[in-house]
Design a protein around this motif. Structure first.
Motif, mmCIF file in Angstrom:
data_model
loop_
_atom_site.group_PDB
_atom_site.id
_atom_site.type_symbol
_atom_site.label_atom_id
_atom_site.label_comp_id
_atom_site.label_asym_id
_atom_site.label_seq_id
_atom_site.Cartn_x
_atom_site.Cartn_y
_atom_site.Cartn_z
ATOM 1 N N ARG A 8 1.148 -1.112 0.141
ATOM 2 C CA ARG A 8 -0.391 0.051 -0.175
ATOM 3 C C ARG A 8 1.152 1.500 0.231
ATOM 4 N NH1 ARG A 8 -2.698 -2.577 -1.977
ATOM 5 N NH2 ARG A 8 -3.917 -4.339 -1.050
ATOM 6 N N ILE A 9 0.818 1.904 -1.122
ATOM 7 C CA ILE A 9 1.888 3.292 -0.742
ATOM 8 C C ILE A 9 1.368 4.358 -0.092
ATOM 9 C CG2 ILE A 9 1.951 4.701 -2.480
ATOM 10 C CD1 ILE A 9 1.650 3.454 -5.150
ATOM 11 N N ILE A 16 -3.496 0.946 -9.456
ATOM 12 C CA ILE A 16 -3.503 2.011 -10.591
ATOM 13 C C ILE A 16 -4.647 3.516 -9.777
ATOM 14 C CG2 ILE A 16 -4.947 3.938 -12.233
ATOM 15 C CD1 ILE A 16 -4.224 1.056 -14.410
ATOM 16 N N PRO A 17 -5.401 3.393 -8.352
ATOM 17 C CA PRO A 17 -5.756 4.075 -7.974
ATOM 18 C C PRO A 17 -5.074 4.536 -6.787
ATOM 19 C CG PRO A 17 -7.134 2.509 -8.402
ATOM 20 C CD PRO A 17 -6.472 1.187 -8.839
ATOM 21 N N ILE A 57 2.735 14.176 -11.600
ATOM 22 C CA ILE A 57 2.290 13.423 -13.490
ATOM 23 C C ILE A 57 2.549 12.033 -12.971
ATOM 24 C CG2 ILE A 57 3.974 13.425 -15.669
ATOM 25 C CD1 ILE A 57 2.317 16.203 -14.617
ATOM 26 N N ILE A 58 1.891 11.008 -13.336
ATOM 27 C CA ILE A 58 2.455 9.252 -13.726
ATOM 28 C C ILE A 58 2.423 9.428 -15.228
ATOM 29 C CG2 ILE A 58 1.618 7.487 -13.810
ATOM 30 C CD1 ILE A 58 -0.483 7.695 -11.476
ATOM 31 N N LEU A 114 -8.939 3.516 -18.149
ATOM 32 C CA LEU A 114 -8.448 3.261 -16.828
ATOM 33 C C LEU A 114 -8.153 4.703 -15.762
ATOM 34 C CD1 LEU A 114 -5.937 0.160 -16.976
ATOM 35 C CD2 LEU A 114 -8.058 0.763 -15.477
ATOM 36 N N PHE A 115 -7.595 5.335 -16.284
ATOM 37 C CA PHE A 115 -7.415 6.807 -16.031
ATOM 38 C C PHE A 115 -8.591 8.157 -16.077
ATOM 39 C CE2 PHE A 115 -3.310 4.842 -15.799
ATOM 40 C CZ PHE A 115 -2.935 5.311 -14.376
#
Length: 190
Positions: A99-100, A118-119, A130-131, A160-161
């Protein structure tokens, strides 16, 4: 040690670097844009392997955290960063359960797909962050062996984004490349 860790350790065990020492071409081509857009210089490298992209970012002034499942790949990355005196923190993690918990100005996710992450990546961005995403697209020319669930479907990366509060600055698919990929730059709302 789990099977993924063992498999990647074996791939990284040689003296040579599996993917070389040059950064991803996408990152190399976009670094000036990334530096201009990023609100700060904290970066996260998802599935960093032997550190080629982390090292590149650190050379461009980023303080980099690199995550990977392979202790062997991470040891090579740590040694490389230490030799160059670069600011990199390489951590062994299983991204399926990780978990980030920190925030970052830049997150790169290359050659790795875990949709459930991704979430967390979006939530871990600072305002204006930025990703950069670049991973394998399902195609008849996709390298094998790859499990289908680790391959993006055509049009999937943008979908997805799309729900997130930000802007997709770039999205491209390259199904006919030697390694078919989908690439995206996402700019988080301020």
């Amino acid at each position: 040690m789990n099977d993924d860790s063992t498999r990647w350790d074996e791939r990284y065990r040689g003296e040579e670097f599996l993917l070389g020492t040059e950064p991803s071409r996408f990152l190399f081509e976009r670094i000036e844009e990334v530096k201009r857009l990023c609100p700060g210089r904290r970066a996260l490298d998802i599935a960093c392997g032997e550190g080629r992209n982390s090292i590149f970012l650190a050379r461009h002034g980023f303080s980099v955290t690199g995550l990977d499942i392979s202790p062997v790949g991470l040891a090579k990355a740590r040694d490389w960063a230490r030799r160059e005196g670069l600011d990199c923190d390489f951590r062994p993690v299983n991204l399926e359960t990780y978990r980030i918990a920190e925030t970052f100005d830049l997150i790169i996710n290359f050659n790795f797909l875990l949709r459930d992450l991704i979430p967390q990546e979006v939530a871990a961005l600072t305002p204006g962050g930025i990703i950069l995403f670049d991973t394998i697209l399902e195609s008849p020319t996709a390298p094998v062996p790859h499990r289908k669930d680790f391959l993006l479907q055509p049009g999937e990366l943008a979908r997805l984004f799309a729900p997130y509060p930000g802007t997709i600055l770039f999205c491209g698919e390259y199904p006919d490349s030697a390694t078919p990929t989908a690439k995206l730059i996402y700019h988080h709302s301020k």
